[in-house]
Design an enzyme around this catalytic site. Structure first.
Site, PDB file in Angstrom:
ATOM      1  N   GLU A 143     -26.337 -16.483  -9.747  1.00 52.18           N
ATOM      2  CA  GLU A 143     -26.766 -18.016 -10.076  1.00 52.18           C
ATOM      3  C   GLU A 143     -25.865 -18.285 -11.394  1.00 52.18           C
ATOM      4  OE1 GLU A 143     -30.227 -21.133 -11.487  1.00 52.18           O
ATOM      5  OE2 GLU A 143     -30.453 -19.081 -11.832  1.00 52.18           O
ATOM      6  N   ASP A 178     -28.260 -23.657  -8.418  1.00 52.27           N
ATOM      7  CA  ASP A 178     -28.997 -24.637  -9.130  1.00 52.27           C
ATOM      8  C   ASP A 178     -28.173 -26.017  -9.413  1.00 52.27           C
ATOM      9  OD1 ASP A 178     -30.454 -25.814 -11.201  1.00 52.27           O
ATOM     10  OD2 ASP A 178     -31.581 -23.949 -11.598  1.00 52.27           O
ATOM     11  N   GLN A 206     -32.081 -24.763  -6.134  1.00 53.69           N
ATOM     12  CA  GLN A 206     -33.099 -25.098  -7.164  1.00 53.69           C
ATOM     13  C   GLN A 206     -32.709 -26.501  -7.751  1.00 53.69           C
ATOM     14  OE1 GLN A 206     -32.753 -21.837  -9.840  1.00 53.69           O
ATOM     15  NE2 GLN A 206     -34.912 -21.106  -9.389  1.00 53.69           N
ATOM     16  N   GLU A 242     -37.564 -25.824 -10.260  1.00 49.83           N
ATOM     17  CA  GLU A 242     -37.376 -25.077 -11.477  1.00 49.83           C
ATOM     18  C   GLU A 242     -37.236 -26.176 -12.624  1.00 49.83           C
ATOM     19  OE1 GLU A 242     -35.509 -21.036 -13.003  1.00 49.83           O
ATOM     20  OE2 GLU A 242     -34.268 -22.599 -12.512  1.00 49.83           O
TER      21      GLU A 242
END
Length: 261
Positions: A143, A178, A206, A242
């Protein structure tokens, strides 16, 4: 229909960790993710997960010694033994929890380390870990993370993550995209989604509001638009929530009802 997973490390913190499984299920989540489930034995986590009727869709491999500043080990020279032990622990939990995705953190770059040397370690460690994970039926994820939240973090940009995945060339190594981090570092989120989702190299998404990392309906990023793009692109994977709720977790879920509608 888009699939949302509650992040139990950031959400439902008004409850003890193991109680968060039931709390997420009560709000209609079918999947959950968390950062590090290792504070409880895997059997205890599995018991709460099954009782709540939710799937564990993601967690992180051990990041090293967080009290000493570790935020992952995969790209750090001289830490291979610790890295491999952490992967073995993560795969044990993944098997126990029937979890098919494990996020492997790259780490914070030491001030005296060259990026080229770290990239060599990163490739070698991920190649080894992916081979270990393949036999367990697990996909490893890397990530890009912004350096405001984790100063000095080694992997920050989507293009760099995809280059690593292509270089390692393991079928079970993918990118965890993300959108909170992506917006902070690069912006142009719609274009990034259109560029990378069709490649098949994105294994998990995310979300969080930008810049405060609160509910997705707060801040500068229009998730109503983003969700429309994901439907257009026919994204079928999980979307991890998240974020840190501004108040109680359940009270801030109006955005989820709208997204499901």
């Amino acid at each position: 229909m888009l699939k949302f997973a509650a992040n139990l490390s950031m959400m439902y913190t008004e409850h003890a960790f193991l109680d968060r499984y039931a709390a997420a299920a009560a709000d209609g989540y079918a999947g959950v993710e968390c950062m590090f489930p290792y504070e409880a034995p895997a059997a205890f986590v599995r018991e709460r997960m099954d009782a709540a009727g939710v799937a564990q869709v993601l967690f992180n491999a051990p990041p090293g010694i967080t009290a000493q500043g570790d935020r992952g080990l995969a790209a750090l020279p001289g830490r291979q033994a610790e890295f491999q032990a952490g992967i073995e622990q993560a795969l044990s939990y993944a098997t126990a929890l029937s979890c098919s995705n494990v996020h492997v953190m790259a780490g914070v770059a030491p001030p005296d380390a060259s990026r080229e040397a770290m990239l060599d370690y990163y490739h070698a460690n991920l190649d080894w870990a992916a081979r270990e994970a393949r036999s367990a039926g697990v996909t490893l994820l890397i990530e890009p993370i912004n350096t405001r939240d984790i100063p000095g973090y080694f992997l920050n940009r989507q293009e760099d993550a995809h280059a690593v995945v292509q270089a390692v060339n393991a079928p079970n190594l993918k990118v965890q995209m993300d959108l909170y981090h992506c917006q902070i570092v690069e912006g142009d989120v719609t274009a990034k989604l259109r560029e990378y989702l069709p490649t098949g190299r994105v294994g998990h998404l995310q979300i969080a509001g930008v810049p405060l990392r609160q509910e997705p309906d707060r801040g500068e990023l229009d998730y109503g638009w983003v969700f429309g793009v994901l439907r257009e692109l026919q994204y079928t994977g999980w979307i991890g929530c998240e974020y840190r709720p501004a108040g109680s977790t359940s009270a801030g879920l109006r955005w989820l009802s709208a997204a499901r509608a």
